[in-house]
Design a protein around this motif. Structure first.
Motif, PDB file in Angstrom:
ATOM      1  N   THR A 144       0.753  -1.254   0.000  1.00  0.00           N
ATOM      2  CA  THR A 144       0.000   0.000   0.000  1.00  0.00           C
ATOM      3  C   THR A 144       0.790   1.316   0.000  1.00  0.00           C
ATOM      4  O   THR A 144       0.284   2.328   0.482  1.00  0.00           O
ATOM      5  N   SER A 146       1.236   3.494  -2.258  1.00  0.00           N
ATOM      6  CA  SER A 146       0.548   4.553  -2.993  1.00  0.00           C
ATOM      7  C   SER A 146      -0.615   5.156  -2.212  1.00  0.00           C
ATOM      8  O   SER A 146      -1.119   6.223  -2.563  1.00  0.00           O
ATOM      9  N   LYS A 147      -1.046   4.478  -1.139  1.00  0.00           N
ATOM     10  CA  LYS A 147      -2.057   5.059  -0.259  1.00  0.00           C
ATOM     11  C   LYS A 147      -1.444   6.063   0.713  1.00  0.00           C
ATOM     12  O   LYS A 147      -2.146   6.879   1.295  1.00  0.00           O
ATOM     13  N   ALA A 176      -2.775  -0.591  -4.884  1.00  0.00           N
ATOM     14  CA  ALA A 176      -2.877  -0.852  -3.443  1.00  0.00           C
ATOM     15  C   ALA A 176      -4.112  -1.674  -3.101  1.00  0.00           C
ATOM     16  O   ALA A 176      -4.576  -1.667  -1.963  1.00  0.00           O
ATOM     17  N   ASP A 177      -4.633  -2.396  -4.078  1.00  0.00           N
ATOM     18  CA  ASP A 177      -5.826  -3.208  -3.862  1.00  0.00           C
ATOM     19  C   ASP A 177      -5.516  -4.424  -3.000  1.00  0.00           C
ATOM     20  O   ASP A 177      -4.396  -4.956  -3.018  1.00  0.00           O
TER      21      ASP A 177
END
Length: 271
Positions: A144, A146-147, A176-177
């Protein structure tokens, strides 16, 4: 089950414990208030526990898991700078998460991540540093950065590209899934996925089997495989050296004799 040689290092928000059960060195990440997220001090202690158990002659296999229902949510967000950009004594910047990753990767003994619940961000990086990861089918896995507006540590990115290829690595990092457990295993983010109801029994059975196998075989093949994944030509010399030693190996003689006599081998090599 009581542990032999139990140690624990408390921190402000969590701790790392290391216990020895027979031939198994069990490391547990404990920070329940943050889904076992890793603080600076926890990363440092994780590396130290790996080195301690790797040096203990009683230990044949090292396991890594989170306490309770989760593996790890990654680096603790409230300590992100201290975890990734700590100031060293000589003014250098220290990435403690990657230092823990490197300590796991440097272990001579086999390492197994036992993954349930949340396994995100730096949590996956730590799990993937182990030789293999066994996960429950209910695991929630995502990478994650990019979160958070950060860059994933280099060792984690390199491992993603090595396992997934550049395009899937970008998909995992950019989106970030959450990746379903079955897809994560198919892609190589996890080694094996088992039903959550059977997780403890199956994972412990695997670890116990590994502890009874030839440690000469396991240590040597681990070193050879790791030499292949680091690049360069050093593995050629290592292969020649280890192959030349094989005929005189005590475990080779034990295994061959036991097979021919229909008995269970009792390997004696201890490193």
């Amino acid at each position: 089950m009581s542990g032999q040689g139990t140690t624990a290092a408390p921190t402000l928000a969590g701790r790392i414990t290391g216990e020895i059960y027979g031939k198994i060195g069990a490391i547990v990440i404990e920070n329940p208030r943050q889904r076992n997220a890793l603080t600076r001090d926890m990363c440092i202690e994780l590396a130290e526990q790996v080195r301690r158990l790797d040096a203990d002659p009683r230990v044949k296999v090292i396991t890594l898991r989170g306490s309770g229902d989760d593996f790890s949510a990654g680096a603790a967000i409230n300590e992100l700078h201290q975890v990734l950009f700590d100031a060293g004594p000589d003014g250098e910047t220290i990435d403690h998460l990657s230092a823990a990753d490197a300590a796991i990767g440097a272990a001579r003994k086999p390492t197994v991540a036992l993954v349930r619940g949340t396994c995100m961000g730096g949590g996956w990086q730590i799990a993937s540093a182990c030789d293999m990861s066994i996960a429950a089918d209910t695991v929630k896995l995502a990478v994650t950065p990019s979160k958070l507006g950060i860059i994933y540590p280099r060792s984690g990115v390199e491992r993603l590209v090595q396992r997934l290829g550049a395009d899937k690595a970008k998909y995992v990092l950019f989106s970030a899934d959450v990746i379903p457990a079955d897809k994560a295993a198919t892609w190589g983010l996890l080694t094996e996925v088992v039903p959550d109801s059977d997780f403890e029994a199956l994972s412990q059975a695997l670890v116990s089997r590994m502890a009874t196998r030839s440690q000469y075989s396991i240590h040597t093949m681990k070193a050879l495989i790791d030499s292949m994944t680091t690049g360069g030509n050093a593995d050629d010399d290592l292969w020649r050296e280890e192959w030349a030693k094989l005929p005189a190996s005590e475990d080779f003689a034990v295994g061959q004799r036991a097979f021919l006599e229909g008995e269970r081998p009792r390997f004696t090599w201890s490193g």
